[in-house]
Design a protein around this motif. Structure first.
Motif, PDB file in Angstrom:
ATOM      1  N   ASP A  74      37.472  24.136  41.818  1.00 15.66           N
ATOM      2  CA  ASP A  74      38.738  23.874  41.997  1.00 15.66           C
ATOM      3  C   ASP A  74      39.728  25.020  41.650  1.00 15.66           C
ATOM      4  OD1 ASP A  74      38.186  21.230  43.235  1.00 15.66           O
ATOM      5  OD2 ASP A  74      38.454  20.251  41.292  1.00 15.66           O
ATOM      6  N   LEU A  75      39.320  25.779  40.831  1.00 19.22           N
ATOM      7  CA  LEU A  75      39.974  26.733  40.367  1.00 19.22           C
ATOM      8  C   LEU A  75      39.766  28.312  40.905  1.00 19.22           C
ATOM      9  CD1 LEU A  75      40.063  25.970  36.325  1.00 19.22           C
ATOM     10  CD2 LEU A  75      41.397  24.963  38.234  1.00 19.22           C
ATOM     11  N   VAL A  76      40.891  29.032  41.085  1.00 19.09           N
ATOM     12  CA  VAL A  76      40.625  30.478  41.172  1.00 19.09           C
ATOM     13  C   VAL A  76      40.999  31.190  39.846  1.00 19.09           C
ATOM     14  CG1 VAL A  76      41.575  32.521  42.143  1.00 19.09           C
ATOM     15  CG2 VAL A  76      41.184  30.252  43.698  1.00 19.09           C
ATOM     16  N   LEU A  77      40.147  31.471  39.290  1.00 21.72           N
ATOM     17  CA  LEU A  77      40.109  32.269  37.658  1.00 21.72           C
ATOM     18  C   LEU A  77      40.500  33.592  37.787  1.00 21.72           C
ATOM     19  CD1 LEU A  77      37.396  30.557  35.533  1.00 21.72           C
ATOM     20  CD2 LEU A  77      40.084  30.129  35.386  1.00 21.72           C
ATOM     21  N   VAL A  78      41.445  33.856  37.090  1.00 23.51           N
ATOM     22  CA  VAL A  78      41.962  35.207  37.019  1.00 23.51           C
ATOM     23  C   VAL A  78      41.932  35.630  35.507  1.00 23.51           C
ATOM     24  CG1 VAL A  78      43.845  36.987  37.416  1.00 23.51           C
ATOM     25  CG2 VAL A  78      43.301  35.032  39.118  1.00 23.51           C
ATOM     26  N   THR A  79      41.474  36.488  35.027  1.00 21.05           N
ATOM     27  CA  THR A  79      41.491  36.997  33.769  1.00 21.05           C
ATOM     28  C   THR A  79      41.496  38.542  33.634  1.00 21.05           C
ATOM     29  OG1 THR A  79      40.713  36.454  31.321  1.00 21.05           O
ATOM     30  CG2 THR A  79      39.051  37.256  33.043  1.00 21.05           C
ATOM     31  N   ASP A 104      32.495  44.706  27.617  1.00 20.84           N
ATOM     32  CA  ASP A 104      31.989  43.709  26.341  1.00 20.84           C
ATOM     33  C   ASP A 104      33.250  42.575  26.420  1.00 20.84           C
ATOM     34  OD1 ASP A 104      30.091  45.332  25.510  1.00 20.84           O
ATOM     35  OD2 ASP A 104      31.067  46.325  23.948  1.00 20.84           O
ATOM     36  N   THR A 105      34.444  42.910  26.769  1.00 22.42           N
ATOM     37  CA  THR A 105      35.395  41.754  26.753  1.00 22.42           C
ATOM     38  C   THR A 105      35.177  40.888  27.879  1.00 22.42           C
ATOM     39  OG1 THR A 105      37.388  43.529  25.832  1.00 22.42           O
ATOM     40  CG2 THR A 105      37.894  41.629  26.993  1.00 22.42           C
ATOM     41  N   LEU A 106      34.783  41.528  29.053  1.00 21.54           N
ATOM     42  CA  LEU A 106      34.631  40.542  30.248  1.00 21.54           C
ATOM     43  C   LEU A 106      33.416  39.690  29.766  1.00 21.54           C
ATOM     44  CD1 LEU A 106      34.951  39.494  32.996  1.00 21.54           C
ATOM     45  CD2 LEU A 106      33.291  41.413  33.900  1.00 21.54           C
ATOM     46  N   LEU A 120      39.013  37.015  39.780  1.00 23.66           N
ATOM     47  CA  LEU A 120      39.696  38.341  39.755  1.00 23.66           C
ATOM     48  C   LEU A 120      39.457  38.697  38.388  1.00 23.66           C
ATOM     49  CD1 LEU A 120      41.388  40.289  41.372  1.00 23.66           C
ATOM     50  CD2 LEU A 120      43.247  38.810  40.986  1.00 23.66           C
ATOM     51  N   TRP A 121      39.294  40.008  38.239  1.00 12.81           N
ATOM     52  CA  TRP A 121      39.497  40.460  36.906  1.00 12.81           C
ATOM     53  C   TRP A 121      40.192  41.703  37.043  1.00 12.81           C
ATOM     54  CZ3 TRP A 121      35.796  44.591  34.533  1.00 12.81           C
ATOM     55  CH2 TRP A 121      35.920  44.672  33.168  1.00 12.81           C
ATOM     56  N   LEU A 122      41.261  41.632  36.210  1.00 12.59           N
ATOM     57  CA  LEU A 122      42.355  42.844  36.214  1.00 12.59           C
ATOM     58  C   LEU A 122      42.261  43.659  34.838  1.00 12.59           C
ATOM     59  CD1 LEU A 122      45.041  40.530  37.117  1.00 12.59           C
ATOM     60  CD2 LEU A 122      43.799  42.074  38.828  1.00 12.59           C
ATOM     61  N   VAL A 123      42.526  44.893  34.885  1.00 16.26           N
ATOM     62  CA  VAL A 123      42.539  45.754  33.779  1.00 16.26           C
ATOM     63  C   VAL A 123      44.236  45.521  33.350  1.00 16.26           C
ATOM     64  CG1 VAL A 123      42.623  48.050  32.576  1.00 16.26           C
ATOM     65  CG2 VAL A 123      40.841  47.466  34.504  1.00 16.26           C
ATOM     66  N   GLN A 124      44.449  45.279  32.223  1.00 13.22           N
ATOM     67  CA  GLN A 124      45.776  44.542  31.688  1.00 13.22           C
ATOM     68  C   GLN A 124      46.587  45.695  31.518  1.00 13.22           C
ATOM     69  OE1 GLN A 124      45.534  41.832  28.516  1.00 13.22           O
ATOM     70  NE2 GLN A 124      47.667  41.209  28.480  1.00 13.22           N
ATOM     71  N   SER A 125      46.521  46.996  31.289  1.00 12.62           N
ATOM     72  CA  SER A 125      47.432  47.921  30.884  1.00 12.62           C
ATOM     73  C   SER A 125      46.668  49.306  30.898  1.00 12.62           C
ATOM     74  CB  SER A 125      47.802  47.801  29.570  1.00 12.62           C
ATOM     75  OG  SER A 125      48.805  48.645  29.165  1.00 12.62           O
ATOM     76  N   PRO A 126      47.725  50.274  31.521  1.00 16.23           N
ATOM     77  CA  PRO A 126      47.223  51.581  31.530  1.00 16.23           C
ATOM     78  C   PRO A 126      46.854  52.254  30.209  1.00 16.23           C
ATOM     79  CG  PRO A 126      49.335  51.290  32.878  1.00 16.23           C
ATOM     80  CD  PRO A 126      48.834  50.055  31.914  1.00 16.23           C
ATOM     81  N   ASP A 127      45.717  52.899  30.050  1.00 19.40           N
ATOM     82  CA  ASP A 127      45.101  53.469  28.859  1.00 19.40           C
ATOM     83  C   ASP A 127      45.235  54.957  29.050  1.00 19.40           C
ATOM     84  OD1 ASP A 127      43.910  54.273  26.647  1.00 19.40           O
ATOM     85  OD2 ASP A 127      41.713  53.494  27.140  1.00 19.40           O
ATOM     86  N   THR A 148      32.427  39.345  38.553  1.00 19.69           N
ATOM     87  CA  THR A 148      33.822  38.974  39.027  1.00 19.69           C
ATOM     88  C   THR A 148      33.449  39.143  40.444  1.00 19.69           C
ATOM     89  OG1 THR A 148      35.938  39.427  39.101  1.00 19.69           O
ATOM     90  CG2 THR A 148      34.475  41.386  38.924  1.00 19.69           C
ATOM     91  N   ARG A 149      34.489  38.462  41.556  1.00 16.86           N
ATOM     92  CA  ARG A 149      34.204  38.680  42.713  1.00 16.86           C
ATOM     93  C   ARG A 149      35.310  39.818  43.235  1.00 16.86           C
ATOM     94  NH1 ARG A 149      30.490  36.232  41.527  1.00 16.86           N
ATOM     95  NH2 ARG A 149      29.745  33.928  42.222  1.00 16.86           N
ATOM     96  N   TYR A 150      36.230  39.921  42.578  1.00 15.83           N
ATOM     97  CA  TYR A 150      37.365  40.816  43.091  1.00 15.83           C
ATOM     98  C   TYR A 150      37.841  41.489  41.509  1.00 15.83           C
ATOM     99  CZ  TYR A 150      37.359  38.528  47.532  1.00 15.83           C
ATOM    100  OH  TYR A 150      36.910  37.905  48.787  1.00 15.83           O
ATOM    101  N   VAL A 151      38.653  42.725  41.833  1.00 20.28           N
ATOM    102  CA  VAL A 151      39.200  43.173  40.610  1.00 20.28           C
ATOM    103  C   VAL A 151      40.320  44.091  41.092  1.00 20.28           C
ATOM    104  CG1 VAL A 151      36.902  44.030  39.876  1.00 20.28           C
ATOM    105  CG2 VAL A 151      37.916  45.294  41.295  1.00 20.28           C
ATOM    106  N   GLY A 152      41.176  44.349  39.928  1.00 17.03           N
ATOM    107  CA  GLY A 152      42.601  44.874  40.370  1.00 17.03           C
ATOM    108  C   GLY A 152      43.077  45.429  39.149  1.00 17.03           C
ATOM    109  N   LEU A 153      44.257  46.020  39.140  1.00 14.93           N
ATOM    110  CA  LEU A 153      45.083  46.373  37.786  1.00 14.93           C
ATOM    111  C   LEU A 153      46.306  45.605  37.685  1.00 14.93           C
ATOM    112  CD1 LEU A 153      45.196  50.166  38.998  1.00 14.93           C
ATOM    113  CD2 LEU A 153      43.487  48.979  37.341  1.00 14.93           C
ATOM    114  N   SER A 154      46.887  45.519  36.195  1.00 18.07           N
ATOM    115  CA  SER A 154      48.271  44.977  36.003  1.00 18.07           C
ATOM    116  C   SER A 154      48.922  46.001  35.042  1.00 18.07           C
ATOM    117  CB  SER A 154      47.520  43.658  35.046  1.00 18.07           C
ATOM    118  OG  SER A 154      48.677  42.975  34.787  1.00 18.07           O
TER     119      SER A 154
END
Length: 325
Positions: A74-79, A104-106, A120-127, A148-154
């Protein structure tokens, strides 16, 4: 609540997403469960979290709920990953988007969430200390491994987002599905370059803090409520940037529009972001189920064109060279 496609992908999400930044800290498992029940009953699907929220506590709460009566389907999980907590007295965050840290974090996120994958898995901040190619290699590996099924940036700037999209679009690459960025009537900076870039690249946009970190609800017009984020020791700094004269003028404009429509300022502010061009979902959190019901009351509000035009005008970001030449 409507379902929308995330950019050019096949991923569908609810146009209002449920944020969990306070879960496991200000919101316990019982209150979180009530919120999730209200959200799902209203047609919501997108649940947004991060490994850094409560140093993993938010993900643990979601995992406990999934182990109970909540169906994972029932959920679309984004972390998100890439910000970890310092093991120091101040407990501050350290940006680390290296391949090892991200993967490791994932793995730790999946264990807390009690699932074998996120949507959906995102990188939270520029490094700045890690090459972008290394960061993107972690995203590619996460998709290939099925974690993860999809990836992106935050929170990335437009030029980095465009470069990342190009690299991820290589043959057999996972592609850049989405970007998650702050967007509200108090923060429209993404309109200068990031929104046009995301549209051109086929990336969906998830808008965090569409209520201007709570300020656009009008709760701070007269004073700072004792139970508010601005009164919280660990969230005061998050709200402070919008407790100023300029923001006050925007809040009054939103309140005036809300009064004319017979709605709340919260509903007007949220509807403005949700229906802005290019937005896949507006992500907002609540401390209680009652507060969340107030948020979801905006689901049926479509702002009249004249009111949207006025709000656009009084909050327009300053554009100049090279956006306008």
């Amino acid at each position: 609540m409507k379902q929308r496609r995330v950019g050019a992908t096949g991923l569908m999400v609810s146009d209002i997403g449920l944020g969990t930044m306070t879960w496991g800290r200000d919101t316990d498992e019982h209150d979180a469960g009530e919120q999730l029940e209200v959200f799902l009953d209203a047609g919501g699907t997108l649940v947004d979290t991060a490994a850094s929220y409560g140093d993993g506590a938010a993900e643990s709460v979601i995992g406990a709920l999934l182990a109970g009566e909540v169906d994972r389907e029932d959920l679309v999980l984004v972390t998100k990953a890439g910000v970890r907590t310092r093991r120091t007295p101040d407990g501050g965050g350290v940006v680390d988007a290296s391949r090892g840290s991200l993967l490791d974090t994932l793995d730790a996120s999946l264990e807390r969430l009690g699932t074998d994958h996120v949507d959906l898995w995102l990188v939270q901040s520029p490094d700045a200390a890690t090459p972008l190619t290394e960061t993107l290699s972690a995203l590619d590996q996460a998709v290939r491994s099925g974690r993860t099924r999809y990836v992106g940036l935050s929170n990335y700037p437009a030029w980095t987002t465009a470069r990342a999209a190009t690299l991820l679009a290589a043959p057999a690459g996972p592609g850049l599905a989405a970007v998650e960025v702050e967007y509200s009537l108090l923060q429209r900076g993404i309109e200068r370059e990031l929104l046009p870039a995301a549209e051109a690249l086929g990336a969906g946009v998830l808008a965090w803090s569409p209520l201007g970190r709570g300020v656009l609800t009008g709760k701070y017009r007269a004073t700072v409520p004792a139970s508010s984020r601005a009164a919280s020791p660990h969230l005061r700094g998050f709200v402070d940037p919008y407790l100023n004269e300029r923001a006050g003028g925007v809040v009054e404009a939103v309140a005036t529009a809300a009064s004319g429509l017979g709605r709340t300022a919260l509903e007007v502010a949220l509807a403005w972001v949700r229906d802005a061009p290019g937005i896949s979902s507006a992500i907002t959190g609540a401390r209680t189920a009652g507060q969340l019901r107030g948020v979801l009351a905006a689901s049926d509000l479509a702002l009249p064109a004249p009111i949207r035009a006025v709000l656009d005008e009084v909050t327009a970001p300053e554009l100049g060279y090279p956006e306008r030449f």
